[in-house]
Write an enzyme that holds these catalytic residues in place. Structure first.
Site, short mmCIF file in Angstrom:
data_model
loop_
_atom_site.label_atom_id
_atom_site.label_comp_id
_atom_site.label_asym_id
_atom_site.label_seq_id
_atom_site.Cartn_x
_atom_site.Cartn_y
_atom_site.Cartn_z
N GLY B 44 0.84 -1.19 0.00
CA GLY B 44 0.00 0.00 0.00
C GLY B 44 0.88 1.24 0.00
CG MET B 46 2.49 3.96 5.20
SD MET B 46 3.47 5.49 5.27
CE MET B 46 4.53 5.15 6.67
CB SER B 158 6.38 8.58 12.33
OG SER B 158 5.65 9.80 12.14
CE LYS B 212 4.02 6.07 13.48
NZ LYS B 212 2.68 5.69 13.14
CG HIS B 215 4.87 9.93 16.56
ND1 HIS B 215 3.89 9.88 15.59
CD2 HIS B 215 5.84 10.74 16.07
CE1 HIS B 215 4.25 10.63 14.57
NE2 HIS B 215 5.43 11.15 14.83
CG ASN B 216 0.55 7.77 15.39
OD1 ASN B 216 1.73 8.07 15.20
ND2 ASN B 216 -0.13 7.03 14.53
CD GLU B 219 0.08 11.91 13.42
OE1 GLU B 219 1.20 11.35 13.41
OE2 GLU B 219 -0.90 11.45 12.81
CE1 TYR B 220 -4.89 10.05 15.67
CE2 TYR B 220 -6.96 10.39 16.83
CZ TYR B 220 -6.20 9.68 15.91
OH TYR B 220 -6.78 8.62 15.26
NE ARG B 317 -8.11 13.22 14.80
CZ ARG B 317 -7.17 12.66 14.04
NH1 ARG B 317 -7.40 11.49 13.46
NH2 ARG B 317 -6.02 13.25 13.86
#
Lengths: 499, 499
Positions: B44, B46, B158, B212, B215-216, B219-220, B317
């Site tokens: 895909g 990535m 990432s 990770k 990290h996300n 990021e959010y 969200r």
């Protein structure tokens, strides 16, 4: 109509007061007729109180606890609860078909008791888990026991010790046949509101414990909101706890009437027995928890339900749990000066209104969580009935539930409670005061996460064109996740190509 | 130093710009020497980008995808990726010991691929899950495969598509011996900052995917903060997106310098190819997600970490995901008028500062989540190294990480980043502006949940005497849960008796 505290920790509340509003069980409530009998496994605070309540209503109660001291305390002296030394003995002491209530800590202990119970169960017996089990565990256990021919009900019981003792709110999930067997017992001991029993079968396996979990999520948020208001009144506006008690007591006469506000008034009037100081001054400001509020928050995340008040309340408890970091940071910190000059009268009515909007927001979010769980599991949760039985016995009983029950009875559309005229009007009337309160708290350096999240949620839910467009564009920009367009179906990238 | 976009969706970014700051890979980065080769399963966005990146660095890449179209797209034409029709063929095409990268969706697909891989694995092979797997799944899989003699690494990657293609940030967890085998490959393709590779083994099984996930979560929160600031500028202050882009671009020259701000500027300058309208005006304002941010929030709840920004971002969200309810409610709603008169210059610098404090809060909370996970799992996470490798390749790379890396290198005490002088000073300098911003947003009816939670968290962490005392008193009052006292050890009830 008045009720005496009998058989509970007599000093539970050091201030004399009429418990009738707490318990809402009229003394003339009908006793159970016939040979009701029940086994109670787990005789901690809740098991013992519920056992005594059942005994009050003419039920023969046989109790067991693995802890010998708890067993002796609950069954010794003139206690009407008969002691069983083993689970086998408890089961042998009951006539078939038997009803066994479990009031043991959630998680592995419930499975351990069920393992011990297993060989002693006969067809027609009903096992009721009346603890705070996770609803998924309840679903799993019900399935396992059903395969073995036993009916298992998961029943949320709210009201704390006093509620369990004198009239809790009872939220059941499981097979209707099983509920019919236990309803004469549990219905008799439940709280009543206007003659209506605060006990109901709300749906199949798990529906009762799910509803109780949501109840506790709302409870977390409402407690947090009251604490934030208290902080503003005490540490920013400079009132002492007796003055705050007087203010809250007056609020409790109006739209904010609720059990949690009522007991807050009691607490704020208490003096510590050892030091004579105001009660709160001797308490460490670290919030504990038993998990249900965190489960509710996690479930909201899992189901994608916007329930920011529930999340903020969990976050606030986590902040409180770092007292030495907070104390070290506070030493160095230059707090802003308290509120700019503000007429106390206006400030007080603003805080009253802010608390009301916060509470309405918490309940509305909780009901969205109920609806989402209902949709996921196809339970057919009777929302109006939930709002009705929550008006008695349980910790979050509050006047606002009258409006909510009426709204649910009329049916909720996609807007949820926000879409109901009466609910929306009440919220709109008081929203400007919440705006001022959040602004003042921000200026004053008073942490108000749940008030702020109430406002952000209301404003977010009334925003037709939000900046989530930018967030979605970012997601496509770096991750190629695609966007939806306002002018055509499908998923696209920013360059217009199909995703 | 400049880099051309080759082999990716050429129209990925419709605006020409220098990608070097995005990718941070100098063209003179050393190519791998020797016969590096790797299998990539899952082609895909990535997988394909990472495969091409590896090929750029002299690696022989053999790819497989169950989806024939994706396989053909990634390996057809002049693609340097060789196609394998089956997993068996892919494994046969590689020399032992083999390195296989999985880039398949998290969850069941990873297990399915591992089941297919199993019979084809030999001693010494290393399987690398480079997708966004939950760290607990990674722990389980590593244990299972270790029992079968295979080394399994869980590696967070990432940087999105562009990062994977030209230099991602690589966060690995697993056995050191396995890392030594793959480091020549993954280290070569990673981003570099100041000559340092943004790729590291951070700890044993699960440590990479946990990092990770955090990290996300950050990021959010950072994306949400930027969106809230955008909303204030556009819908309240009345700027159009080009003006906002200019403002954000100037901010990106200073302390706020970051990838997410940079791409926001790009996005705000875009015109939709179909309609010619500003890009954001054609995007539906509903946030999607792939789960990692929700996992981070759920993990914070589970571990009791105060990370309210991460929770608020997830909540926001969820609010966005109800567009028809929002639109219906907005119709009836009377919004407050925009900001009271406010000098634009002051407003703009306030919003710049508010975003900075919000970002600092999100990172500090994220690092507390890292520390709590580290403490729970005894991983020995190198916090300073994480802050260092996050400065290149990844989505949350930002100038504030320089301060954070320095603070972590000096060691964090119980106060976390808030206890470090440089971090605390930066936060304190800009905090008054966040107070004004939250107050203005509240008055203006602009939803700002993540800005508000940043402020509530900072204030909460600097509160030595909070009103959690009242909340704890309530818990004992209704539930007999007990309180702790400031003047003696133990647990007590409100009446002074021992709990």
């Amino acid at each position: 109509m008045s009720i005496q505290l009998i058989g509970t920790r007599a000093s539970f509340c050091p201030l004399a007061r009429d418990l009738s509003t707490l318990c809402q069980v009229p003394q003339d409530a009908p006793l159970m007729t016939g040979s009701g009998e029940v086994g109670v496994i787990g005789l901690g605070v809740m098991g013992r109180a519920l056992g005594l309540n059942l005994a009050d209503h003419g039920c023969r109660v046989v109790g067991f606890d693995q802890n010998a001291k708890r067993l002796a305390t609950a069954t010794g002296g003139d206690s009407p609860i008969a002691a069983a030394a083993e689970i086998e003995q408890l089961m042998a002491a009951l006539e078939a078909p038997r009803v066994v209530l479990l009031l043991v800590p959630a998680g592995a202990p419930v499975d351990q008791v069920l393992d011990l119970l297993g060989p002693n169960l006969a067809a027609g017996d009903v096992v009721v888990d009346a603890g705070n089990s996770h609803y998924r565990d309840t679903q799993r256990r019900a399935q396992t026991l059903r395969a073995q021919g036993t009916t298992f009900l998961g029943v949320g019981v709210s009201g704390g010790e006093a509620g369990a003792r004198h009239g809790p709110c009872i939220m059941a999930g499981g097979a209707r046949s099983g509920w019919h067997q236990v309803e004469p017992l549990l219905g008799a001991v439940a709280a009543r509101v206007g003659g209506r029993r605060c006990a109901a079968l709300l749906g199949p396996d798990g529906a009762g414990h799910f509803t109780k979990m949501v109840h506790n999520g709302i409870e977390y948020a409402d407690m947090q909101l009251i604490s934030e208001i208290h902080h503003l009144l005490r540490h920013t506006a400079g009132l002492d706890d007796r003055a705050i008690a007087a203010l809250l007591s007056s609020w409790n006469e109006g739209e904010l009437q609720s059990y949690l506000l009522e007991i807050s008034v009691d607490i704020l009037r208490m003096l510590d027995a050892h030091t004579g100081q105001p009660m709160l001054d001797v308490i460490v400001d670290v919030a504990g928890h038993k998990g249900t509020g965190r489960w509710a928050a996690a479930e909201a995340i899992e189901l994608g339900v916007p329930a920011p008040n529930l999340l903020a309340a969990v976050g606030a408890r986590a902040v409180s749990a770092h007292p030495s970091a907070r104390m070290a940071l506070a030493k160095r910190d230059q707090r802003p000066s308290p509120f700019p000059e503000q007429a106390p009268a206006r400030l007080h009515t603003d805080l009253e209104s802010a608390l009301l909007v916060g509470r309405l927001a918490s309940f509305a979010q909780g009901f969205e969580l109920l609806r989402a769980g209902d949709a996921r599991h196809a339970w057919g949760l009777p929302l109006s009935e939930i709002a009705a039985i929550w008006q008695g016995g349980c910790i979050i009983r509050a006047k606002v539930l009258e409006t909510i029950a009426a709204a649910c009875a009329e049916g909720l559309d996609e807007r949820g409670l926000l879409g109901h005229p009466a609910f929306a009007q009440q919220l709109a009337d008081h929203l400007p005061a919440l705006r001022r309160t959040v602004a003042l708290a921000a200026a004053a350096g008073a942490p108000a996460p749940c008030l702020a999240s109430s406002l952000a949620w209301v404003d977010g839910m009334h925003t037709a064109a939000s900046s989530t467009t930018l967030l979605q564009a970012q997601r496509d920009y770096f991750g190629g996740h695609g966007i939806e367009r306002v002018d055509r179906e499908g998923r696209f990238h920013l360059d217009g190509s199909e995703a």
